[in-house]
Motif scaffolding. Structure first.
Motif, mmCIF file in Angstrom:
data_model
loop_
_atom_site.group_PDB
_atom_site.id
_atom_site.type_symbol
_atom_site.label_atom_id
_atom_site.label_comp_id
_atom_site.label_asym_id
_atom_site.label_seq_id
_atom_site.Cartn_x
_atom_site.Cartn_y
_atom_site.Cartn_z
ATOM 1 N N GLN A 69 0.814 -1.218 0.000
ATOM 2 C CA GLN A 69 0.000 0.000 0.000
ATOM 3 C C GLN A 69 0.846 1.265 0.000
ATOM 4 O OE1 GLN A 69 -0.099 1.231 3.532
ATOM 5 N NE2 GLN A 69 -1.402 3.036 3.279
ATOM 6 N N ARG A 70 2.110 1.168 0.436
ATOM 7 C CA ARG A 70 2.919 2.381 0.583
ATOM 8 C C ARG A 70 4.387 2.192 0.227
ATOM 9 N NH1 ARG A 70 2.008 -0.380 4.889
ATOM 10 N NH2 ARG A 70 3.602 -0.808 6.449
ATOM 11 N N GLN A 71 4.878 0.973 0.124
ATOM 12 C CA GLN A 71 6.298 0.722 -0.120
ATOM 13 C C GLN A 71 6.474 0.412 -1.602
ATOM 14 O OE1 GLN A 71 7.715 -2.092 2.885
ATOM 15 N NE2 GLN A 71 6.521 -1.041 4.457
ATOM 16 N N LEU A 72 6.667 1.470 -2.382
ATOM 17 C CA LEU A 72 6.477 1.399 -3.829
ATOM 18 C C LEU A 72 7.660 0.812 -4.601
ATOM 19 C CD1 LEU A 72 4.544 4.737 -4.433
ATOM 20 C CD2 LEU A 72 3.685 2.480 -3.812
ATOM 21 N N LEU A 73 8.698 0.385 -3.915
ATOM 22 C CA LEU A 73 9.764 -0.350 -4.601
ATOM 23 C C LEU A 73 9.353 -1.797 -4.882
ATOM 24 C CD1 LEU A 73 13.144 0.693 -2.902
ATOM 25 C CD2 LEU A 73 12.345 1.255 -5.195
ATOM 26 N N GLY A 156 3.898 13.340 10.049
ATOM 27 C CA GLY A 156 5.281 12.978 9.810
ATOM 28 C C GLY A 156 6.209 14.012 10.398
ATOM 29 N N GLN A 157 7.466 13.643 10.574
ATOM 30 C CA GLN A 157 8.461 14.598 11.042
ATOM 31 C C GLN A 157 9.814 14.287 10.423
ATOM 32 O OE1 GLN A 157 8.122 13.925 15.330
ATOM 33 N NE2 GLN A 157 10.079 12.850 15.307
ATOM 34 N N LEU A 158 10.631 15.317 10.351
ATOM 35 C CA LEU A 158 11.911 15.227 9.651
ATOM 36 C C LEU A 158 12.917 16.151 10.307
ATOM 37 C CD1 LEU A 158 13.437 14.362 6.917
ATOM 38 C CD2 LEU A 158 12.617 16.556 6.041
ATOM 39 N N SER A 188 -1.381 1.487 14.461
ATOM 40 C CA SER A 188 -1.951 2.835 14.424
ATOM 41 C C SER A 188 -2.386 3.266 13.034
ATOM 42 C CB SER A 188 -0.928 3.851 14.971
ATOM 43 O OG SER A 188 -0.537 3.502 16.278
ATOM 44 N N GLY A 189 -1.885 2.600 11.989
ATOM 45 C CA GLY A 189 -2.222 2.955 10.619
ATOM 46 C C GLY A 189 -1.312 4.029 10.048
ATOM 47 N N ILE A 190 -1.280 4.123 8.728
ATOM 48 C CA ILE A 190 -0.457 5.118 8.039
ATOM 49 C C ILE A 190 -0.998 5.304 6.626
ATOM 50 C CG2 ILE A 190 1.191 3.352 7.290
ATOM 51 C CD1 ILE A 190 2.012 7.051 8.070
ATOM 52 N N LEU A 191 -1.024 6.526 6.164
ATOM 53 C CA LEU A 191 -1.424 6.827 4.785
ATOM 54 C C LEU A 191 -0.168 6.886 3.919
ATOM 55 C CD1 LEU A 191 -3.993 7.472 3.146
ATOM 56 C CD2 LEU A 191 -3.489 9.893 3.520
ATOM 57 N N GLY A 192 -0.191 6.181 2.792
ATOM 58 C CA GLY A 192 0.991 6.049 1.952
ATOM 59 C C GLY A 192 1.681 7.356 1.590
ATOM 60 N N PRO A 193 0.953 8.356 1.086
ATOM 61 C CA PRO A 193 1.615 9.598 0.697
ATOM 62 C C PRO A 193 2.305 10.327 1.837
ATOM 63 C CG PRO A 193 -0.530 9.444 -0.357
ATOM 64 C CD PRO A 193 -0.468 8.333 0.629
ATOM 65 N N VAL A 194 1.913 10.041 3.094
ATOM 66 C CA VAL A 194 2.567 10.694 4.227
ATOM 67 C C VAL A 194 4.008 10.198 4.358
ATOM 68 C CG1 VAL A 194 2.546 11.049 6.722
ATOM 69 C CG2 VAL A 194 0.407 11.069 5.435
ATOM 70 N N VAL A 195 4.193 8.883 4.349
ATOM 71 C CA VAL A 195 5.570 8.365 4.417
ATOM 72 C C VAL A 195 6.326 8.693 3.136
ATOM 73 C CG1 VAL A 195 5.434 6.527 6.130
ATOM 74 C CG2 VAL A 195 4.607 6.089 3.827
ATOM 75 N N GLY A 196 5.608 8.730 2.001
ATOM 76 C CA GLY A 196 6.258 9.112 0.757
ATOM 77 C C GLY A 196 6.799 10.522 0.805
ATOM 78 N N THR A 197 6.037 11.427 1.402
ATOM 79 C CA THR A 197 6.469 12.818 1.535
ATOM 80 C C THR A 197 7.712 12.931 2.409
ATOM 81 O OG1 THR A 197 4.208 13.647 1.264
ATOM 82 C CG2 THR A 197 5.767 15.105 2.367
ATOM 83 N N ILE A 198 7.681 12.283 3.555
ATOM 84 C CA ILE A 198 8.824 12.379 4.480
ATOM 85 C C ILE A 198 10.055 11.682 3.905
ATOM 86 C CG2 ILE A 198 9.655 11.855 6.794
ATOM 87 C CD1 ILE A 198 7.482 14.008 6.686
ATOM 88 N N GLY A 199 9.878 10.509 3.308
ATOM 89 C CA GLY A 199 11.013 9.798 2.721
ATOM 90 C C GLY A 199 11.657 10.564 1.590
ATOM 91 N N THR A 200 10.827 11.217 0.764
ATOM 92 C CA THR A 200 11.357 12.033 -0.328
ATOM 93 C C THR A 200 12.174 13.204 0.215
ATOM 94 O OG1 THR A 200 9.517 11.444 -1.777
ATOM 95 C CG2 THR A 200 10.712 13.453 -2.310
ATOM 96 N N MET A 201 11.687 13.814 1.289
ATOM 97 C CA MET A 201 12.416 14.932 1.879
ATOM 98 C C MET A 201 13.687 14.478 2.585
ATOM 99 S SD MET A 201 9.358 17.480 3.081
ATOM 100 C CE MET A 201 10.515 18.810 3.425
#
Length: 248
Positions: A69-73, A156-158, A188-201
């Motif tokens: 759902q979120r780990q796009l590799l 998310g946080q960075l 707790s759940g997670i929305l894919g684009p949230v981790v995508g945003t933080i990982g990209t940054m």
């Protein structure tokens, strides 16, 4: 660089902040990515595409249905395969001109420090405090900059911890060992684009550290709220009583 590399990376070489010198720095750099979940996947993909010369991928897990759902590799066909194996194959298909090393397992103690001290930049993309404390301590000891990301639910946080800079805080300055170990995406759940945003940054901050352009987040914590689409930035200070970096 040869003609093929000049063409491949031409769009970022055109940027005055990167130029040929910055691209050469990327090609000569070594990045250690710890964790290949929702954060590590986008971070690794952008760093590989940008031309980081050596990337070390570390993760103990295999690809599970819930990861897709979120780990796009990863793809459906990768289920049951070690994440580092599947990720290496995907990244090599994106850029076959870089070196990719894999560690299928957790790095601890001297093995962790040995990898950290060889890295130009370390990315903490793990999901538990035990690993984060150990990674932070190794980076402080080796004086290697650490790009730390985290995400849960819709937040998310960075931040960057760079002890090459004076009076820089470390992860242990912010969190103690009593921090809540139980917060996880599985509970707790997670929305894919949230981790995508933080990982990209995280990838962006790593590129800035390797090339030397722009101001990094060292000494600052950025917090992202996907519900309101708002970012907040907090200043961080080193704790003089920190058991990891206080004496340093």
């Amino acid at each position: 660089m040869n003609d093929e590399q000049l063409l491949r990376y031409s769009r970022q070489i055109m940027l005055p902040q990167i130029d040929i010198e910055g691209q050469e720095r990327l090609l000569s750099s070594r990045v250690l990515i710890l964790g290949l979940g929702g954060l590590g996947c986008p971070a690794a993909q952008y760093l590989a595409a940008a031309g980081v010369g050596e990337i070390v991928l570390v993760d103990p897990d295999t690809v599970d249905t819930t990861n897709l759902q979120r780990q796009l590799l990863y793809s459906v066909d990768d289920q049951g395969t070690a994440k580092v194996t599947a990720a290496k194959a995907r990244l090599a298909a994106v850029n076959d001109g870089i070196e990719i090393e894999t560690v299928h397992g957790c790095l601890e103690g001297e093995a962790l420090f040995a990898q950290v001290r060889r890295a130009t930049v370390v990315l903490d993309c793990t999901d538990n405090f035990t690993s984060r404390f150990a990674i932070n301590a190794a980076c402080v000891k080796a004086s290697v900059p650490l790009v730390s990301g985290a995400a849960i639910r819709l937040n998310g946080q960075l931040t960057v911890y760079d002890h090459r800079q004076p009076a820089a805080p470390c992860y242990r300055c912010l969190y103690d060992e009593q921090s809540n170990e139980n917060l996880s995406c599985s509970e707790s759940g997670i929305l894919g684009p949230v981790v995508g945003t933080i990982g990209t940054m995280q990838a962006l901050e790593a590129i800035k550290l390797m090339t030397g352009f722009g101001k990094t987040l060292n000494g600052h914590l950025m917090i992202f709220d996907a519900m309101t689409m708002e970012w907040q930035t907090m200043g961080l200070q080193a704790d003089p009583e920190c058991p990891v970096c206080g004496q340093a």
